[in-house]
Motif scaffolding. Structure first.
Motif, PDB file in Angstrom:
ATOM      1  N   ARG A 182      12.675 -21.079  25.673  1.00 12.65           N
ATOM      2  CA  ARG A 182      11.746 -20.880  26.799  1.00 12.65           C
ATOM      3  C   ARG A 182      11.712 -22.094  27.710  1.00 12.65           C
ATOM      4  O   ARG A 182      11.853 -21.984  28.929  1.00 12.65           O
ATOM      5  N   GLY A 209      -0.141 -10.370  28.837  1.00 12.38           N
ATOM      6  CA  GLY A 209       1.003 -10.908  28.120  1.00 12.38           C
ATOM      7  C   GLY A 209       0.734 -12.307  27.627  1.00 12.38           C
ATOM      8  O   GLY A 209      -0.410 -12.778  27.594  1.00 12.38           O
ATOM      9  N   TRP A 211       2.557 -16.344  27.768  1.00 15.91           N
ATOM     10  CA  TRP A 211       3.639 -17.139  28.323  1.00 15.91           C
ATOM     11  C   TRP A 211       4.399 -17.937  27.273  1.00 15.91           C
ATOM     12  O   TRP A 211       5.511 -18.410  27.520  1.00 15.91           O
ATOM     13  N   PRO A 214       6.988 -13.714  23.939  1.00 18.69           N
ATOM     14  CA  PRO A 214       6.714 -12.302  24.186  1.00 18.69           C
ATOM     15  C   PRO A 214       6.191 -11.572  22.949  1.00 18.69           C
ATOM     16  O   PRO A 214       5.468 -10.582  23.068  1.00 18.69           O
ATOM     17  N   TYR A 264      14.654 -10.297  18.906  1.00 18.70           N
ATOM     18  CA  TYR A 264      14.000  -9.897  20.160  1.00 18.70           C
ATOM     19  C   TYR A 264      14.372  -8.465  20.528  1.00 18.70           C
ATOM     20  O   TYR A 264      13.513  -7.644  20.865  1.00 18.70           O
ATOM     21  N   GLU A 274       9.649  -4.353  27.187  1.00 16.15           N
ATOM     22  CA  GLU A 274       8.770  -4.960  26.194  1.00 16.15           C
ATOM     23  C   GLU A 274       7.498  -4.125  26.053  1.00 16.15           C
ATOM     24  O   GLU A 274       7.019  -3.558  27.036  1.00 16.15           O
ATOM     25  N   GLY A 309      10.344  -8.562  32.000  1.00 12.11           N
ATOM     26  CA  GLY A 309      10.250  -9.546  30.924  1.00 12.11           C
ATOM     27  C   GLY A 309      11.530  -9.619  30.111  1.00 12.11           C
ATOM     28  O   GLY A 309      11.945 -10.697  29.673  1.00 12.11           O
ATOM     29  N   THR A 310      12.177  -8.474  29.923  1.00 12.17           N
ATOM     30  CA  THR A 310      13.431  -8.439  29.154  1.00 12.17           C
ATOM     31  C   THR A 310      14.508  -9.264  29.844  1.00 12.17           C
ATOM     32  O   THR A 310      15.246 -10.007  29.189  1.00 12.17           O
ATOM     33  N   GLU A 313      13.831 -12.997  29.269  1.00 10.92           N
ATOM     34  CA  GLU A 313      14.122 -13.458  27.909  1.00 10.92           C
ATOM     35  C   GLU A 313      15.616 -13.483  27.621  1.00 10.92           C
ATOM     36  O   GLU A 313      16.134 -14.437  27.046  1.00 10.92           O
TER      37      GLU A 313
END
Length: 434
Positions: A182, A209, A211, A214, A264, A274, A309-310, A313
Motif C-alpha cells: 500500500r 471502506g 484505507w 481492503p 486478495y 470488492e 478498488g480492485t 489493489e
C-alpha cells in the motif's frame, strides 16, 4: 625429559631464538584477538556486535516490542539505531551481530520469536507496528545517507546494512506485506502522521471502506510507512532495494507478495468487485447522509465503479513485484550481484513455490495480516534453469495467478481484460520509472 629441563638444556643462542619466536606468536595472537570487534567501545573496527540485550529481547517478543517501540510519534528511534547499528561500525555478520539483532527485531515486529515464525500469526499490536515503521525509517535513512555521501559505497553496494541482516528485515516486512504494498504505491494519507493505525482508525468517516487494508482484521494495527503527511515512502523503497542483495530476502518478500495476490483475489465477487462496506455506527451513518445530501443538492449522481478498488489493489501489487525485479537488476548493474543466473537459482531454492487463488469465493472475517507470509504454496516452483527463469519473471507469475482466478470464477471478459491491463501497465511503468 620434562619441557623446562629440555629448554634449559638448549644452548644460549637457541634459548634466545625460542624466546623471540614465542614473543612473536603472542603478539600475532594478541593482534588477531584485538582485531575481533566484540566490544561496543572499540574504535577503528570494521564491524561491531549488537547490544548485549538483543539475545534477551529475541526470546521475549513483548519485552522486545516495548524496548524498541519508537513511541506514538515514531521519534524515539535511539534503541532501534543502537540495535541495528545504523551509525558507526555496522553489525558484524555473525551470531553476536546480525543474528542477534535480526532475531530481536523479528520478535518485536511479529510478536513471535524467530523459532516460532511458523506458529499461527496473531494480529499485530500497536507497538509491533511502530517498531516495523521505526526500523524502516532508521535503515532507510542510513541507506540514503550512505548513497549521498562521497566515495564509491554506492557502486559496491555496501551502503545501509549488512547482507546477513536482510533476511530478518525481509521476514519482518513480509508479516506486513499489505502495508508495504500500500505505502509503496500510495504513501500514507495526508492527514495521518503517526507510524501506526488501527483497523478502526483507518475506516473512512462515512463507513464506505478502509484505507489501511481492503480486507482488514478487525483487531489489528497497521504500519504506516508514509505516515508523515507525505504521499511517498522513500525510506521503504530504499530498504526494499537493499534487501534484494540477499536471494533469501528476495524470496521471502516475493513469496509474500504473490501470496497476498492470491488471498486478495479469492475475496472478490465474481464481477471482480470488492464487497461493499456499509456504515456501522451512528456517526458513520450521519456522515454518509451528509455526503449524500451534498450530492443531491448539487445534482451529482453517486459515482459507482465496482472495480475501482480492485484496480488500485492490483496496481499496487504489480508495482511491488516490479520494484523487486527492478532492484534485482540494479544490484547486477552495481556489481553487488556478480552472477545473475546463480542469484536466480538461489531465489528458486529459497522460494516456497507458486500461489493460486481458490476457485470458490472466500468470505468471513479476514485473518491477521501476518498469515499471508505463512500461506502454503499451491505448487512447487520446480528446479533447474527454466524454473528459475519462469519464477523470476514477475509478470508471468502475476498473470498465472490472475488468469487462473478469472477463468475459474468466470469473470466477464471485458472486466478481466481491463484489470489485466492495469496489472501490465503498473508493472511496466515501475520497471521503466522506478
Amino acid at each position: 625429559m620434562p619441557l623446562p629441563q629440555r629448554i634449559r638444556a638448549l644452548k644460549r643462542p637457541q634459548r634466545l631464538l625460542l624466546a623471540a619466536s614465542s614473543a612473536l606468536v603472542v603478539l600475532v595472537v594478541a593482534g588477531v584477538t584485538l582485531g575481533v570487534p566484540w566490544g561496543d567501545e572499540a574504535e577503528g573496527t570494521a564491524c561491531g556486535p549488537a547490544p548485549r540485550s538483543a539475545r534477551t529481547l529475541a526470546k521475549d517478543p513483548a519485552r522486545a516490542a516495548a524496548a524498541l517501540d519508537p513511541g506514538e510519534e515514531g521519534t524515539r528511534t535511539g534503541p532501534l539505531e543502537k540495535l541495528l547499528r545504523t551509525e558507526g561500525a555496522p553489525l558484524c555478520e555473525n551470531a553476536r551481530g546480525t543474528r542477534a539483532a535480526g532475531r530481536a527485531l523479528l520478535a518485536a515486529a511479529t510478536g513471535r520469536t524467530a523459532d516460532e515464525q511458523d506458529a499461527r500469526a496473531r494480529p499485530h499490536g500497536e507497538r509491533s507496528a511502530r517498531v516495523v515503521h521505526g526500523a524502516v525509517h532508521v535503515l532507510g535513512e542510513a541507506i540514503r545517507s550512505g548513497e549521498s555521501s562521497d566515495g564509491d559505497s554506492e557502486a559496491t553496494g555496501d551502503t545501509g546494512f549488512p547482507a546477513a541482516l536482510a533476511p530478518y528485515v525481509a521476514q519482518a516486512l513480509a508479516a506486513y506485506i499489505g502495508d508495504v504494498q500500500r505505502d509503496l504505491a500510495f504513501g500514507g494519507p495526508h492527514d495521518w502522521k503517526r507510524p501506526a493505525a488501527s483497523t478502526e482508525e483507518a475506516r473512512h468517516e462515512d463507513g464506505s471502506g478502509n484505507w489501511a487494508d481492503p480486507f482488514p482484521h478487525p483487531r489489528e494495527y497497521h504500519a504506516v510507512f508514509g505516515g508523515t503527511g507525505s504521499l511517498s515512502a522513500p525510506e521503504l523503497k530504499a530498504v526494499l532495494n537493499r534487501l534484494t542483495v540477499s536471494p533469501r530476502a528476495y524470496a521471502i518478500l516475493y513469496d509474500a507478495g504473490r501470496a497476498r495476490l492470491a488471498a486478495y483475489l479469492e475475496r472478490l465477487h465474481d464481477d471482480a468487485g470488492e464487497p461493499e462496506d456499509r456504515p456501522r455506527t451512528a456517526q458513520e451513518r450521519r456522515e454518509a447522509a451528509r455526503l449524500r445530501a451534498i450530492r443531491e443538492k448539487k445534482g451529482v449522481e453517486e459515482y459507482r465503479d465496482r472495480q475501482a478498488g480492485t484496480r488500485l489493489e492490483l496496481g499496487a501489487i504489480a508495482r511491488f513485484t516490479a520494484t523487486l525485479a527492478r532492484a534485482r537488476t540494479d544490484q547486477v548493474e552495481d556489481g553487488a550481484v556478480p552472477d545473475l543466473a546463480a542469484y536466480d537459482r538461489a531465489v528458486l531454492r529459497h522460494s516456497k513455490g507458486l500461489y493460486r487463488a481458490s476457485g470458490a469465493r472466500v468470505d468471513g472475517t479476514p485473518p491477521p495480516q501476518g498469515t499471508l507470509a505463512q500461506r502454503r504454496p499451491d505448487a512447487p516452483a520446480g528446479k533447474g534453469k527454466r524454473a528459475a527463469e519462469r519464477l523470476m519473471d514477475g509478470r508471468v507469475q502475476l498473470f498465472a495467478t490472475y488468469d487462473a482466478w478469472a477463468r475459474d470464477r468466470d469473470v466477464p471478459r471485458g472486466t478481466a481484460d481491463r484489470l489485466r491491463t492495469e496489472i501490465d501497465t503498473r508493472y511496466g511503468l515501475t520497471l521503466r520509472y522506478p
